[in-house]
Motif scaffolding. Structure first.
Motif, mmCIF file in Angstrom:
data_model
loop_
_atom_site.group_PDB
_atom_site.id
_atom_site.type_symbol
_atom_site.label_atom_id
_atom_site.label_comp_id
_atom_site.label_asym_id
_atom_site.label_seq_id
_atom_site.Cartn_x
_atom_site.Cartn_y
_atom_site.Cartn_z
ATOM 1 N N ARG A 1 -15.282 -4.320 6.833
ATOM 2 C CA ARG A 1 -14.542 -5.579 6.841
ATOM 3 C C ARG A 1 -13.039 -5.348 6.649
ATOM 4 N NH1 ARG A 1 -13.663 -6.909 1.449
ATOM 5 N NH2 ARG A 1 -14.998 -5.803 -0.053
ATOM 6 N N PRO A 2 -12.215 -6.218 7.235
ATOM 7 C CA PRO A 2 -10.758 -6.047 7.180
ATOM 8 C C PRO A 2 -10.197 -5.954 5.767
ATOM 9 C CG PRO A 2 -11.335 -7.725 8.801
ATOM 10 C CD PRO A 2 -12.605 -7.379 8.079
ATOM 11 N N GLY A 3 -10.719 -6.766 4.845
ATOM 12 C CA GLY A 3 -10.190 -6.747 3.488
ATOM 13 C C GLY A 3 -10.287 -5.380 2.845
ATOM 14 N N TYR A 4 -11.409 -4.700 3.062
ATOM 15 C CA TYR A 4 -11.611 -3.373 2.470
ATOM 16 C C TYR A 4 -10.657 -2.357 3.107
ATOM 17 C CZ TYR A 4 -14.028 0.656 0.483
ATOM 18 O OH TYR A 4 -14.322 1.802 -0.219
ATOM 19 N N ILE A 5 -10.552 -2.384 4.431
ATOM 20 C CA ILE A 5 -9.659 -1.453 5.128
ATOM 21 C C ILE A 5 -8.209 -1.721 4.748
ATOM 22 C CG2 ILE A 5 -8.744 -0.801 7.386
ATOM 23 C CD1 ILE A 5 -11.419 0.479 6.783
ATOM 24 N N ASN A 6 -7.836 -2.978 4.630
ATOM 25 C CA ASN A 6 -6.445 -3.305 4.320
ATOM 26 C C ASN A 6 -6.029 -2.820 2.938
ATOM 27 O OD1 ASN A 6 -5.798 -4.442 6.784
ATOM 28 N ND2 ASN A 6 -6.386 -6.503 6.169
ATOM 29 N N GLN A 7 -6.943 -2.885 1.961
ATOM 30 C CA GLN A 7 -6.553 -2.380 0.637
ATOM 31 C C GLN A 7 -6.364 -0.867 0.682
ATOM 32 O OE1 GLN A 7 -8.563 -0.578 -1.764
ATOM 33 N NE2 GLN A 7 -10.394 -0.387 -0.492
ATOM 34 N N GLU A 8 -7.116 -0.172 1.542
ATOM 35 C CA GLU A 8 -6.909 1.267 1.700
ATOM 36 C C GLU A 8 -5.578 1.538 2.398
ATOM 37 O OE1 GLU A 8 -10.303 2.993 3.661
ATOM 38 O OE2 GLU A 8 -11.362 3.194 1.752
ATOM 39 N N ILE A 9 -5.275 0.742 3.420
ATOM 40 C CA ILE A 9 -4.014 0.907 4.149
ATOM 41 C C ILE A 9 -2.828 0.717 3.214
ATOM 42 C CG2 ILE A 9 -2.517 -0.159 5.881
ATOM 43 C CD1 ILE A 9 -5.035 -0.669 7.561
ATOM 44 N N ILE A 10 -2.883 -0.324 2.391
ATOM 45 C CA ILE A 10 -1.757 -0.618 1.492
ATOM 46 C C ILE A 10 -1.525 0.531 0.519
ATOM 47 C CG2 ILE A 10 -1.065 -2.118 -0.429
ATOM 48 C CD1 ILE A 10 -2.296 -4.449 1.235
ATOM 49 N N LYS A 11 -2.584 1.149 0.050
ATOM 50 C CA LYS A 11 -2.430 2.258 -0.894
ATOM 51 C C LYS A 11 -1.676 3.429 -0.266
ATOM 52 C CE LYS A 11 -6.542 1.132 -3.605
ATOM 53 N NZ LYS A 11 -7.948 1.484 -3.924
ATOM 54 N N VAL A 12 -1.956 3.740 1.007
ATOM 55 C CA VAL A 12 -1.280 4.882 1.633
ATOM 56 C C VAL A 12 0.031 4.493 2.311
ATOM 57 C CG1 VAL A 12 -3.374 6.254 1.936
ATOM 58 C CG2 VAL A 12 -2.704 4.646 3.736
ATOM 59 N N ALA A 13 0.275 3.196 2.475
ATOM 60 C CA ALA A 13 1.523 2.742 3.102
ATOM 61 C C ALA A 13 2.569 2.316 2.086
ATOM 62 C CB ALA A 13 1.232 1.578 4.054
ATOM 63 N N PHE A 14 2.201 2.212 0.832
ATOM 64 C CA PHE A 14 3.108 1.693 -0.191
ATOM 65 C C PHE A 14 4.387 2.517 -0.294
ATOM 66 C CE2 PHE A 14 4.569 1.276 -4.621
ATOM 67 C CZ PHE A 14 4.704 -0.110 -4.709
ATOM 68 N N TRP A 15 4.308 3.802 -0.012
ATOM 69 C CA TRP A 15 5.480 4.672 -0.102
ATOM 70 C C TRP A 15 6.616 4.198 0.795
ATOM 71 C CZ3 TRP A 15 7.681 7.406 3.961
ATOM 72 C CH2 TRP A 15 6.927 7.467 5.148
ATOM 73 N N GLU A 16 6.276 3.504 1.878
ATOM 74 C CA GLU A 16 7.281 3.078 2.844
ATOM 75 C C GLU A 16 8.255 2.052 2.270
ATOM 76 O OE1 GLU A 16 5.522 1.878 6.521
ATOM 77 O OE2 GLU A 16 4.206 3.625 6.646
ATOM 78 N N LEU A 17 7.861 1.385 1.182
ATOM 79 C CA LEU A 17 8.759 0.400 0.568
ATOM 80 C C LEU A 17 9.919 1.070 -0.163
ATOM 81 C CD1 LEU A 17 6.275 -2.224 -0.953
ATOM 82 C CD2 LEU A 17 7.365 -2.212 1.300
ATOM 83 N N GLY A 18 9.804 2.359 -0.438
ATOM 84 C CA GLY A 18 10.892 3.075 -1.103
ATOM 85 C C GLY A 18 11.062 2.732 -2.569
ATOM 86 N N LEU A 19 9.990 2.267 -3.210
ATOM 87 C CA LEU A 19 10.072 1.881 -4.619
ATOM 88 C C LEU A 19 9.791 3.035 -5.567
ATOM 89 C CD1 LEU A 19 8.215 -1.572 -4.422
ATOM 90 C CD2 LEU A 19 10.688 -1.165 -4.603
ATOM 91 N N ALA A 20 8.951 3.968 -5.151
ATOM 92 C CA ALA A 20 8.563 5.073 -6.032
ATOM 93 C C ALA A 20 8.365 6.351 -5.235
ATOM 94 C CB ALA A 20 7.279 4.731 -6.786
ATOM 95 N N GLY A 21 8.807 7.463 -5.811
ATOM 96 C CA GLY A 21 8.574 8.755 -5.178
ATOM 97 C C GLY A 21 7.138 9.214 -5.338
ATOM 98 N N ASN A 22 6.465 8.711 -6.373
ATOM 99 C CA ASN A 22 5.064 9.006 -6.646
ATOM 100 C C ASN A 22 4.459 7.779 -7.318
ATOM 101 O OD1 ASN A 22 5.153 12.243 -6.313
ATOM 102 N ND2 ASN A 22 6.918 11.589 -7.520
ATOM 103 N N TYR A 23 3.217 7.484 -7.007
ATOM 104 C CA TYR A 23 2.607 6.294 -7.610
ATOM 105 C C TYR A 23 1.103 6.472 -7.731
ATOM 106 C CZ TYR A 23 1.820 5.127 -2.652
ATOM 107 O OH TYR A 23 1.464 5.161 -1.318
ATOM 108 N N LEU A 24 0.561 5.818 -8.761
ATOM 109 C CA LEU A 24 -0.874 5.862 -9.026
ATOM 110 C C LEU A 24 -1.489 4.532 -8.615
ATOM 111 C CD1 LEU A 24 -3.334 7.311 -10.459
ATOM 112 C CD2 LEU A 24 -2.721 5.930 -12.476
#
Length: 309
Positions: free
Chosen positions: A76-99
């Motif tokens: 389902r899209p909701g499950y895939i999207n939460q995975e996408i957000i976790k690996v795409a979050f770096w693109e916002l430039g907020l953190a060099g490393n994140y948990l």
């Protein structure tokens, strides 16, 4: 851009669990590590009420260019999207490393940057073969075999030749350097986006871990898991039978996770559930009495042995 931060990906359906998580972060985040919660746009107000004292609430629409509206490989899209957000979050430039932290996690003791970062730029990496899950007959029958096949395929796809299956289920510190390399050196040459990557295997942390082992773009500094993960009802019952408390778990881990996939099958199956309540969810009264009797007999034997020593 901060060196390290915490990402919470959640949605309204996990609001109660997320409130417990944010409460634990407020209590134990002694260094005021930055925290971001990413939720569907329509849930921002609800999460602002429980998370604004801990960190910033961001709408999913910030990742709109990456998100899907249809199932990916039957997921389902909701499950895939939460995975996408976790690996795409770096693109916002907020953190060099994140948990990335899931809503069903709860911190149990104080934590700081040094728990997660080997140096200012290099995070600790959690890598396991999960042999204890491989020998669990229930987990092996339901999850292990398909998971192993998929992870071996991911290994081969990224070009990692290793007889070991070193990865993690989640709660890995993600490095912006590694994720940028994953995108530029792996995805772009194949003309893939994040969704196409996950269509080949819905294990975002394993794509990260295997690419890190293949590319070695940062040093791999090993650390054991930060959270004690209770993967199944059987594991949850075993902890209760053995009398392992949250303070016991806190000696070895920063927190605990009771998998919400099965926790929601019961009225109350959280880290706050008492031992008797937990056992009652699984065992009949006769089984409870037998379990209590066995524990008493073990205690008596132990006492007798100490006296005879």
């Amino acid at each position: 851009m901060t060196s390290f931060g915490i990402l919470v990906k959640s949605y309204r359906g996990d609001l109660d669990s997320a409130e417990l998580l944010f409460r634990s972060i407020a209590q134990f985040n002694v260094e005021q590590i930055p925290v971001w919660a990413v939720v569907p746009d329509e849930d921002v107000d609800a999460f602002t009420g429980i998370a604004s004292h801990v960190g910033e609430v961001l709408p999913e629409s910030m990742f709109e260019q990456h998100l899907v509206s249809e199932p990916v490989a039957g997921i389902r899209p909701g499950y895939i999207n939460q995975e996408i957000i976790k690996v795409a979050f770096w693109e916002l430039g907020l953190a060099g490393n994140y948990l990335p932290v899931d809503s069903d996690a709860v911190f149990l003791r104080e934590f700081g940057v040094d728990d997660f970062m080997f140096s200012e730029d290099v995070p600790f990496t959690v890598l396991l073969e999960d042999r204890e899950l491989q020998v669990d007959p229930d987990y092996y029958a339901v999850h292990w075999q398909d998971r192993e096949r998929t992870l071996r395929d991911i290994q081969a796809t990224v070009g990692l030749d290793d007889a070991r299956l070193l990865t993690c289920h989640g709660h890995q510190v993600l490095s912006r350097t590694v994720l940028k390399s994953l995108q530029e050196d792996f995805l772009v040459p194949r003309n893939w986006d994040y969704a196409e990557m996950l269509a080949h295997g819905p294990y975002e942390f394993s794509w990260y871990n295997f690419w890190l082992q293949k590319s070695k773009v940062i040093p791999i500094e090993l650390r054991e898991p930060y959270f004690k993960v209770v993967h199944s009802p059987e594991q949850h019952a075993e902890l209760a039978i053995r009398g392992i408390s949250m303070s016991d778990i806190a000696r070895g881990y920063l927190g605990v996770i009771v998998n919400s996939n099965f926790a929601k099958s019961f009225d109350d199956l959280s880290h706050e559930t008492s031992r008797s309540q937990t056992l009652a969810a699984y065992l009949t009264w006769s089984e409870l009495i037998a379990t209590a009797g066995a524990k008493i007999r073990r205690s008596l034997r132990s006492l007798t042995n100490r006296r005879g020593a």
